[in-house]
Write a protein that holds these residues in place. Sequence first.
Motif, short mmCIF file in Angstrom:
data_model
loop_
_atom_site.label_atom_id
_atom_site.label_comp_id
_atom_site.label_asym_id
_atom_site.label_seq_id
_atom_site.Cartn_x
_atom_site.Cartn_y
_atom_site.Cartn_z
N ALA A 176 80.66 -47.82 79.76
CA ALA A 176 79.97 -47.50 78.50
C ALA A 176 79.29 -46.15 78.59
N THR A 177 80.07 -45.10 78.42
CA THR A 177 79.49 -43.76 78.43
C THR A 177 80.19 -42.86 77.42
N ASN A 178 79.46 -41.90 76.91
CA ASN A 178 80.07 -40.87 76.07
C ASN A 178 80.28 -39.59 76.86
N ASN A 179 79.90 -39.61 78.13
CA ASN A 179 79.96 -38.40 78.96
C ASN A 179 81.30 -38.38 79.71
N LEU A 180 82.20 -37.47 79.32
CA LEU A 180 83.55 -37.44 79.89
C LEU A 180 83.54 -37.04 81.36
N HIS A 181 82.55 -36.22 81.77
CA HIS A 181 82.45 -35.86 83.20
C HIS A 181 82.18 -37.11 84.04
N LYS A 182 81.28 -37.95 83.52
CA LYS A 182 80.96 -39.17 84.27
C LYS A 182 82.16 -40.09 84.32
N LEU A 183 82.90 -40.16 83.21
CA LEU A 183 84.09 -41.02 83.16
C LEU A 183 85.10 -40.55 84.22
N GLU A 184 85.27 -39.23 84.32
CA GLU A 184 86.22 -38.68 85.29
C GLU A 184 85.76 -38.99 86.72
N GLU A 185 84.46 -38.80 86.97
CA GLU A 185 83.94 -39.05 88.32
C GLU A 185 84.13 -40.51 88.70
N ILE A 186 83.79 -41.41 87.80
CA ILE A 186 83.83 -42.84 88.15
C ILE A 186 85.26 -43.33 88.22
N ALA A 221 77.40 -49.74 82.61
CA ALA A 221 76.86 -48.46 82.14
C ALA A 221 75.96 -47.95 83.24
N ASP A 222 75.82 -46.64 83.31
CA ASP A 222 74.86 -46.11 84.27
C ASP A 222 73.83 -45.27 83.55
N ASP A 223 72.69 -45.12 84.19
CA ASP A 223 71.73 -44.13 83.71
C ASP A 223 71.27 -43.38 84.94
N THR A 224 71.18 -42.07 84.81
CA THR A 224 70.84 -41.22 85.95
C THR A 224 69.67 -40.34 85.58
N GLY A 225 68.82 -40.10 86.54
CA GLY A 225 67.71 -39.17 86.33
C GLY A 225 67.55 -38.27 87.53
N LEU A 247 84.19 -33.62 97.11
CA LEU A 247 83.03 -33.64 98.00
C LEU A 247 81.82 -34.26 97.29
N LYS A 248 81.59 -33.86 96.04
CA LYS A 248 80.46 -34.45 95.32
C LYS A 248 80.61 -35.97 95.28
N ASN A 249 81.84 -36.42 95.06
CA ASN A 249 82.09 -37.85 94.95
C ASN A 249 81.95 -38.60 96.26
N SER A 261 77.41 -38.31 96.33
CA SER A 261 76.48 -38.30 95.21
C SER A 261 75.80 -39.65 94.98
N HIS A 262 74.72 -39.58 94.22
CA HIS A 262 73.99 -40.75 93.73
C HIS A 262 74.94 -41.73 93.03
N ARG A 263 75.79 -41.19 92.14
CA ARG A 263 76.70 -42.05 91.38
C ARG A 263 77.71 -42.69 92.33
N ALA A 264 78.20 -41.89 93.30
CA ALA A 264 79.18 -42.42 94.27
C ALA A 264 78.58 -43.60 95.02
N PHE A 277 78.39 -30.83 86.19
CA PHE A 277 77.74 -30.80 84.87
C PHE A 277 76.22 -30.95 85.07
N GLY A 278 75.51 -30.98 83.95
CA GLY A 278 74.06 -31.23 83.98
C GLY A 278 73.33 -30.28 84.92
N TYR A 279 72.55 -30.87 85.82
CA TYR A 279 71.70 -30.09 86.73
C TYR A 279 72.43 -29.69 88.01
N ASP A 280 73.72 -29.91 88.09
CA ASP A 280 74.47 -29.61 89.32
C ASP A 280 74.26 -28.19 89.85
N TYR A 317 64.12 -38.88 81.31
CA TYR A 317 64.30 -37.96 80.17
C TYR A 317 65.19 -36.77 80.52
N SER A 318 65.97 -36.87 81.59
CA SER A 318 66.76 -35.73 82.08
C SER A 318 67.67 -35.14 81.02
N ALA A 319 68.29 -35.96 80.20
CA ALA A 319 69.27 -35.46 79.23
C ALA A 319 68.59 -34.59 78.16
P1 ITT Z 1 75.72 -41.44 78.77
O1 ITT Z 1 74.31 -41.90 78.49
O2 ITT Z 1 76.58 -41.39 77.57
O3 ITT Z 1 76.37 -42.21 79.89
P2 ITT Z 1 74.44 -38.96 79.62
O4 ITT Z 1 74.98 -37.55 79.64
O5 ITT Z 1 73.25 -39.24 78.75
O6 ITT Z 1 75.66 -39.91 79.31
P3 ITT Z 1 72.83 -40.00 81.82
O7 ITT Z 1 71.95 -40.62 80.81
O8 ITT Z 1 73.32 -40.87 82.92
O9 ITT Z 1 74.11 -39.31 81.11
O10 ITT Z 1 72.15 -38.78 82.54
C1 ITT Z 1 71.09 -38.07 81.95
C2 ITT Z 1 71.22 -36.62 82.27
O11 ITT Z 1 71.04 -36.42 83.68
C3 ITT Z 1 72.57 -35.99 81.95
O12 ITT Z 1 72.65 -35.58 80.61
C4 ITT Z 1 72.59 -34.81 82.91
O13 ITT Z 1 71.83 -33.75 82.40
C5 ITT Z 1 71.87 -35.37 84.11
N1 ITT Z 1 72.82 -35.88 85.10
C6 ITT Z 1 73.30 -37.14 85.22
N2 ITT Z 1 74.17 -37.24 86.24
C7 ITT Z 1 74.25 -35.99 86.77
C8 ITT Z 1 74.98 -35.42 87.82
O14 ITT Z 1 75.82 -36.15 88.55
N3 ITT Z 1 74.83 -34.13 88.07
C9 ITT Z 1 74.00 -33.38 87.34
N4 ITT Z 1 73.27 -33.82 86.34
C10 ITT Z 1 73.39 -35.13 86.04
#
Ligand code: ITT
Length: 249
Positions: A57-67, A117-121, A228-230, A233-236, A206-209, A134-136
């Motif tokens: 359950a994500t709209n983030n295509l980068h996350k979909l590819e990683e997982i 679904a995942d949530d990352t911060g 290597l990230k995979n 990483s936290h998600r891995a 993507f994101g803060y990478d 609130y990272s996003a």
């Molecule tokens: P979904 O909620 O649709 O899954 P999202 O982009 O909002 O996608 P998250 O809530 O999990 O993703 O993550 C919040 C933010 O944290 C995301 O927008 C990125 O800025 C950052 N983030 C998450 N995973 C990251 C990663 O592996 N590397 C760098 N930044 C990451």
Amino acid sequence: MAAYFCGHFSYMEFVLILILGGTIDGATYNPLPFSVAVMVLERLLIKCECNMEIVFATNNLHKLEEISALLGENFQLLGLKDLNISEEIPEDHATLEENASQKAWYIYNRTGKSCFADDTGLEVSALNGAPGVYSARYSRMGEITFPDMKPAEGNIRKLLMELEGVTEREARFRTVIALILNGVECQFEGIVKGEITLDSSGAEGFGYDPVFRPAGYHKTFAEMDLELKNQISHRAKAVQQLTEFLTGM
Ligand code: ITT
């Protein structure tokens, strides 16, 4: 519905407790009636034989590819696009755990399919754990905002500004995955420690990478290839627990 951190037992053990009765983290389950138990087992065996179908359950295509790369061939991973779901999934809680749970239940209730679904911060020590949950939307909150920039760019700019002159740059990424199987939720957590660099560097990820350098490495995540990230990483780490749970039958 309660959520359980499931790192300590396998999916099959978990399912057997649900079917035969028992206790999980203090919650007591009565045995299912025989006919229902047979039906549940049959459905599970069918799923195991032919690559288990599971929705991410994500709209983030980068996350979909990683997982997708992390889960491998044992699973048929479906994205929201595959299910023609295009709306924004609500995630309006104050913790990663609650948000991951909210997103997973939203899709489970909508589709009836097993899903996670995942949530990352990104949690920065010198900022008391901000931007965290609130990272996003970090760059669109508070006094310093960058409404005209792309979110990822604005987030990084704001983070580097907040850390200007700060030498203690310790940070960590934390991922929580919520998995819903047959109406029961399990959670898994993955953490990678590192530090925030002085400048952006690298074009991968993507994101803060571009500003996160994991401990023990000289490169930021954005300077590493996905492979290597995979591995680190936290998600891995969270996905590894998820796959061990699902395949440890
Ligand atoms: P979904 O909620 O649709 O899954 P999202 O982009 O909002 O996608 P998250 O809530 O999990 O993703 O993550 C919040 C933010 O944290 C995301 O927008 C990125 O800025 C950052 N983030 C998450 N995973 C990251 C990663 O592996 N590397 C760098 N930044 C990451």
